[in-house]
Structures are given as C-alpha cells and as structure tokens.
Write an enzyme that holds these catalytic residues in place. Structure first.
Site, PDB file in Angstrom:
ATOM      1  N   ASP A 178       0.851  -1.176   0.000  1.00  0.00           N
ATOM      2  CA  ASP A 178       0.000   0.000   0.000  1.00  0.00           C
ATOM      3  C   ASP A 178       0.900   1.244   0.000  1.00  0.00           C
ATOM      4  O   ASP A 178       1.810   1.341  -0.808  1.00  0.00           O
ATOM      5  CB  ASP A 178      -0.953  -0.037   1.203  1.00  0.00           C
ATOM      6  CG  ASP A 178      -2.095   0.960   1.091  1.00  0.00           C
ATOM      7  OD1 ASP A 178      -3.090   0.648   0.419  1.00  0.00           O
ATOM      8  OD2 ASP A 178      -1.984   2.049   1.663  1.00  0.00           O
ATOM      9  N   TYR A 308      -2.535  11.146   1.352  1.00  0.00           N
ATOM     10  CA  TYR A 308      -3.104  10.983   0.010  1.00  0.00           C
ATOM     11  C   TYR A 308      -3.066  12.315  -0.741  1.00  0.00           C
ATOM     12  O   TYR A 308      -2.777  12.354  -1.945  1.00  0.00           O
ATOM     13  CB  TYR A 308      -4.551  10.480   0.101  1.00  0.00           C
ATOM     14  CG  TYR A 308      -4.667   9.002   0.338  1.00  0.00           C
ATOM     15  CD1 TYR A 308      -4.953   8.127  -0.705  1.00  0.00           C
ATOM     16  CD2 TYR A 308      -4.497   8.461   1.609  1.00  0.00           C
ATOM     17  CE1 TYR A 308      -5.069   6.768  -0.497  1.00  0.00           C
ATOM     18  CE2 TYR A 308      -4.603   7.100   1.836  1.00  0.00           C
ATOM     19  CZ  TYR A 308      -4.880   6.255   0.776  1.00  0.00           C
ATOM     20  OH  TYR A 308      -4.981   4.906   0.992  1.00  0.00           O
ATOM     21  N   HIS A 359      -4.950  -7.752   0.467  1.00  0.00           N
ATOM     22  CA  HIS A 359      -4.154  -6.536   0.601  1.00  0.00           C
ATOM     23  C   HIS A 359      -3.385  -6.490   1.917  1.00  0.00           C
ATOM     24  O   HIS A 359      -2.338  -5.850   1.998  1.00  0.00           O
ATOM     25  CB  HIS A 359      -5.090  -5.330   0.495  1.00  0.00           C
ATOM     26  CG  HIS A 359      -4.401  -4.038   0.221  1.00  0.00           C
ATOM     27  ND1 HIS A 359      -3.656  -3.806  -0.917  1.00  0.00           N
ATOM     28  CD2 HIS A 359      -4.336  -2.883   0.948  1.00  0.00           C
ATOM     29  CE1 HIS A 359      -3.180  -2.574  -0.892  1.00  0.00           C
ATOM     30  NE2 HIS A 359      -3.576  -1.997   0.226  1.00  0.00           N
TER      31      HIS A 359
END
Length: 387
Positions: A178, A308, A359
C-alpha cells in the site's frame, strides 16, 4: 537526534470519552438488506460495536503491544515511533517494514517473530532479521508537525536517516505494501546504495497506464489492467478521491465519531482482504478494533488521510528502479500489476503468486508472507557478509 524507549500509555480519560461515545451512537436508518453493497454493513458494524462496548479490552491489547521493543526518535522534525526487534541468528539482516492505510504498524506484528526468530518456527536461523517497523509520519504514535510535503518520497528520506544515522545500519532490506510499497520504491530510487533489495506486495495504481491516448502502445496484459483499474476506481475509489482532495473535511466527522471511523476503515478490510465476504475468516474482532483504536486514541485520522493529498499534489515522478525487487502477488489483492510493466520498470528478481491472501497479507497469512520475504533475501546474505 536520540533514540528513546517508548511505551503506549493511553490516558483513562481518553477511554472514558470513547465509552461515552459508544454508548450514545446515533445510527443511520437501515437501507434494507443491502449487505455490503452500499458500504459498511449495518448489522455487522452494530455487532462489532457491541463487542467493542462489552468485551474488547484496550488495556489487554495495550499490554500485548508493549511487549515489543518500541522507541521514538526525532528525524527531520518527525518524532518517529518504531518497533526494533533484534534477530536471533548468526548474522541477522536489518529490514524495515512499511505499512499503509487504513492499517497501521499492526500490519506486521504477526510476522515480526517469524522473521526475527525463524528457528523457533521450524525455519533456518541463518534467515533471521533485525526487524524495524515504524509508524508512518502522522500515523499512530508518530508525530506529523506539518502535513505539507509529507509524501512517499519525503518519508523515504526519513527512513534512510532512521536506519543509518539513528540505528547505525550501513545497508539494509526494505519491504512494504500500500503506501508502504510507494515509500519502499522511493527509498530504492533515492538511496539504492543503502539497500540489498526491496520486497513489495503491490505497486499501487499505475498512473502511467491510465492515459487514454496510449492504448495502441500497450500490451494485452496492460490493457486488461487499464480496464480493471478504471472499473475499480469508479466502483471503489471514492475514499481515495476524497482523501486526495479534501481530507480535512472528512477528518471532522471521523475524529468525532468512533463508529464513523470504524465504518470507514472496516469497509476497506472487508473489500480488500481474502475474507470471502466474512471478515471473521481473516481477522478477529480484537485485531480489527485494535487497529481502529490506534487511529482513535491518537486522533490521527486527519493526518493519515492527508498523505493521500500530498502524494497527489507534491510527489515527484519515479523512474525505473534498479535495486533487486521481489513481488508477492496475492489472489484477493487490489489491482494486480501487469508483469510486463513491472519487469520493464523494476529490476524484478523474484515474482511469486501466493495461494491465499489479500491486501493485508502480513495480517491475513503471516507465515506465507514471512517465508516469501525470507526466500527473496536469502541470496543477498552472502553479499551482506562481504559488506
């Protein structure tokens, strides 16, 4: 710069406030039996909150977390929290493991003993690692004094100084998934001389393949990835769009409501893991809630979402990576990268398709992940002894 021992001690008043909020939830009106189709399933979240209220024991989990050797050190203005567990073997290789969102450093707690003491679990002591697991800046118990410029590249610089200047390692291994995958790749790009190799579980969204004008130049595998990525973004990417553009707006609600925070995080664990529709197949309630608690007791949702924004607005381009790279492909992960693109843009020396996992594989299938990391780095140990 000084490395200091660290223990988690959440004040009683923080837990008392949480208890009050959990006892005064205003639930939304049910939409009918939609399950997870429209977002986090109401009945599941209500059952999880009931467990949170009646059975979950933060102090018990806090004590378990404090069994790890934890430290903090100020690096480039960031108070970095990290686990540093020494390996039990003749020549442990140092490795830094970087987590992502919406997980935390807890992503790696199950594989730490598998990597530090492989002989205890039927492995070879020659495969031992010194394991360093930091919390990303602004995540958990790491500070984030100024969000601006805290992107994957900047974090990689902090990690390089942590490993060399603070912990004294001349060369080390690195792995991540990630956001941790991005940080690890920038570490390889910015400081290849420091690394034996890097191990990844994903390559994120490959933006260079999303250009609508380049379709004729793409292989069939890359075209399939492009179509899959566009579909995934339209179906699942709302969180990413919001956190990349207006993270502060979202932070007000999720810093105020523990149930809102849980709903936002839990939906991703359900969608991105290999749980086959039932979170209990991959995670215990205590695991899920302890990860949520790391966000809640530190009040860091806003800073975690902000990375982000910075990765969208301030991240420099990343060229081909020459550091030897291993990639573990998980059957239930998000957007499996096209191998042809990976081979062209990274120095792939090991490409493994694991039989299970999603994930959060270090949490879901720690034995498989630990073995793949050990296998990838095994050829580099002779080189480590020479250096």
């Amino acid at each position: 710069m000084t490395v200091e021992s660290f223990q988690i001690r959440v004040p009683d008043e923080v837990l008392d406030d949480l208890k009050y909020r959990l006892n005064h939830v205003r639930w939304p009106e049910p939409l009918g039996s939609t399950g997870w189709e429209h977002g986090t399933d109401l009945s599941y979240l209500q059952s999880l909150v009931t467990y949170w209220q009646e059975q979950y024991d933060w102090r018990e989990q806090e004590a378990k977390l404090n069994r790890f050797s934890q430290f903090r050190s100020n690096v480039d203005g960031v108070d970095v929290h990290f686990i540093h567990e020494r390996g039990k073997g003749p020549s442990p290789m140092p490795i830094i493991l970087t987590h992502g969102w919406p997980d935390s450093y807890l992503r790696y707690q199950k594989i730490i003993p598998l990597l530090t003491d492989p002989a205890r679990y039927g492995g070879d002591p020659e495969d031992a690692f010194d394991v360093i697991v930091p919390s990303l800046p602004g995540f958990g118990f790491s500070s984030c004094p100024d969000y601006r410029g805290i992107n994957n590249s900047r974090v990689s610089e902090v990690w390089a100084k942590l490993m060399t200047e603070e912990l004294g390692y001349r060369k080390f291994a690195a792995a991540g998934g990630d956001i941790g995958s991005g940080v690890t790749r920038y570490l390889a790009s910015n400081h290849p001389e420091l690394l034996f190799g890097i191990h990844l579980t994903d390559i994120g969204i490959i933006k260079s393949l999303m250009n609508p004008n380049d379709q004729a130049e793409l292989s069939e595998e890359e075209l399939h990835y492009k179509r899959s990525a566009q579909e995934w973004i339209s179906r699942e990417g709302g969180y990413m769009t919001l956190q990349s553009t207006k993270p502060q707006t979202l932070a007000y609600g999720l810093s105020d409501s523990p149930v809102g925070l849980a709903g936002w995080i839990i939906e991703k664990f359900h969608a991105w893991s290999d749980c086959k529709g039932d979170l209990r197949n991959s995670f215990s309630e205590d695991e899920l809630l302890t990860n949520i608690m790391i966000y809640w007791v530190t009040n860091t949702f806003g800073s975690t979402a902000h990375i982000y924004y910075e990765n969208t607005h301030s991240l420099p381009p990343l060229g081909r990576i020459e550091v030897p790279t291993g990639i573990a492909i998980l059957p239930a992960d998000v957007l499996t990268p096209p191998k042809v693109w990976a081979m062209r843009n990274l120095n792939i020396t090991r490409w493994t398709s694991l039989p299970r996992g999603g994930h959060f594989t270090a949490m879901e299938e720690p034995e498989l992940m630990a073995e793949d990391i050990r296998a990838f780095y095994r050829p580099f140990r002779t080189r480590m002894e020479k250096e």
